[in-house]
Design an enzyme around this catalytic site. Structure first.
Site, short mmCIF file in Angstrom:
data_model
loop_
_atom_site.label_atom_id
_atom_site.label_comp_id
_atom_site.label_asym_id
_atom_site.label_seq_id
_atom_site.Cartn_x
_atom_site.Cartn_y
_atom_site.Cartn_z
N GLU A 259 5.19 -17.58 -8.86
CA GLU A 259 4.23 -16.44 -8.73
C GLU A 259 3.37 -16.38 -10.29
O GLU A 259 4.19 -16.57 -11.27
CB GLU A 259 4.96 -14.98 -8.48
CG GLU A 259 5.96 -14.78 -9.25
CD GLU A 259 6.77 -13.66 -8.30
OE1 GLU A 259 7.00 -13.63 -7.23
OE2 GLU A 259 6.75 -12.53 -9.07
N HIS A 277 4.78 -8.78 -5.23
CA HIS A 277 5.92 -8.58 -5.79
C HIS A 277 5.79 -6.98 -6.22
O HIS A 277 5.71 -6.69 -7.39
CB HIS A 277 6.14 -9.32 -6.91
CG HIS A 277 7.41 -9.40 -7.80
ND1 HIS A 277 7.89 -10.45 -8.23
CD2 HIS A 277 8.58 -8.33 -7.73
CE1 HIS A 277 9.27 -10.19 -8.76
NE2 HIS A 277 9.49 -8.88 -8.20
C1 GLV Z 1 12.03 -6.47 -9.52
O1 GLV Z 1 11.85 -7.64 -8.97
C2 GLV Z 1 13.23 -6.49 -10.26
O2 GLV Z 1 13.70 -7.41 -10.70
O3 GLV Z 1 12.99 -5.32 -11.19
#
Ligand code: GLV
Length: 303
Positions: A259, A277
């Site tokens: 990503e 995400h």
């Molecule tokens: C999100 O993906 C986190 O690890 O806080």
């Protein structure tokens, strides 16, 4: 008292900034390149903190406070070697991520995004008996891979709220899981039994491509894969192939191997719901994450 400098790589909620300001620290903001001389670093999962970065900041660096549950963006062996403490923000984003996991599951199983597109494209000409049929969750089995804070919360929501049966796989059996009637199964059995496979493991050498083509092909043709953990836990190209061939019913994916790049083949797949995400992206979680990241710094600098 020594004047400590805290370097923050991004604009974070003011609740976190306020806590640091109350300590009288010098706060600096900007890209990692400007962090030289900092005693504490408050960073995000998009910041790669490797040996080079640690060297550039300098030997006075005492703590790397990651505003994330995962720590995979930090070379923790290099941090240990240098005696630098590293911290994360688990716990405070559990609810946000668990809710998003369920949102992805419902979105793919009840074809919410396809329905939305259908309506916007003005294809809706009236009720049809066989339009966009999906699958119900009640009585089906969810397989939780990684029965930690988030995995167990997802299990509870799906069991109590949707009447699903829960099986789980983890490195060890979990007493709480057993009390909650979640049945421990091997990873292989989980893939074969589950109607929904939901991933909640950290990204480690042992979980990299944990779900590859072989594993995906063990899943039921009617099953869904949901990933709100880390992208590289799943072989993205293999997932796209399996989705294209309808070897599984669909997927809900919030995290990607490289990503923000996403493999074209996955973008083209129809039976997958993709989000950028954002599983932990609730106002509540972000504020609590900023506060916890700040408190982690305060705890380390005060000793
Ligand atoms: C999100 O993906 C986190 O690890 O806080």
């Amino acid at each position: 008292m020594k004047k400590y400098t805290v370097f923050i790589t991004s604009k974070i909620p003011e609740e976190g900034i306020n806590l640091l300001q109350q300590q009288g620290y010098v706060l600096k903001f900007g890209s990692l390149k400007k962090a030289k001389g900092a005693h504490a670093l408050l960073c995000l999962l998009t910041d790669t903190i490797d040996a080079k970065v640690m060297n550039a900041i300098g030997p006075q660096l005492k703590i790397i406070s990651n505003m994330a549950a995962g720590l995979d963006n930090i070379d923790i062996h290099e941090a240990v070697k240098r005696g630098i403490t590293f911290t994360n923000t688990p716990g405070v984003l559990t609810e946000a991520v668990a809710e998003h996991t369920v949102a992805l599951l419902l979105a793919v199983s009840r074809r919410v995004v396809e329905g939305d597109q259908f309506v916007r494209e003005k294809k809706y000409k009236g009720w049809q008996i066989d339009l966009l049929l999906g699958q119900e969750l009640r009585g089906k089995t969810v397989g939780i891979v990684g029965y930690g804070r988030i995995g167990s919360r997802v299990a509870a929501i799906l069991e109590k709220g949707f009447g699903m049966k829960v099986v789980y796989h983890d490195e060890h059996r979990n007493e709480i899981a057993e009390k909650n009637n979640a049945q421990y199964v091997s990873f292989r059995d989980l893939l074969k039994i589950a109607d929904v496979v939901s991933l909640h493991v950290p990204l480690l050498a042992t979980t990299l491509h944990l779900v590859g083509e072989k594993e995906l092909r063990m899943m039921k043709r009617t099953a869904y894969l949901i990933n709100t953990s880390r992208g590289a836990v799943v072989d993205e190209k293999a997932l796209a192939r399996v989705l294209k061939g309808n070897s599984i019913a669909g997927a809900g994916i919030d995290v990607f191997e490289h990503e923000p790049k996403i493999d074209d083949s996955l973008l083209k797949a129809q039976n997958v719901v993709l989000t950028p995400h954002i599983a932990s992206a609730s106002h509540e979680a972000r504020i609590a994450m900023a506060e916890l990241a700040a408190k982690n710094i305060i705890n380390v600098l005060k000793v």
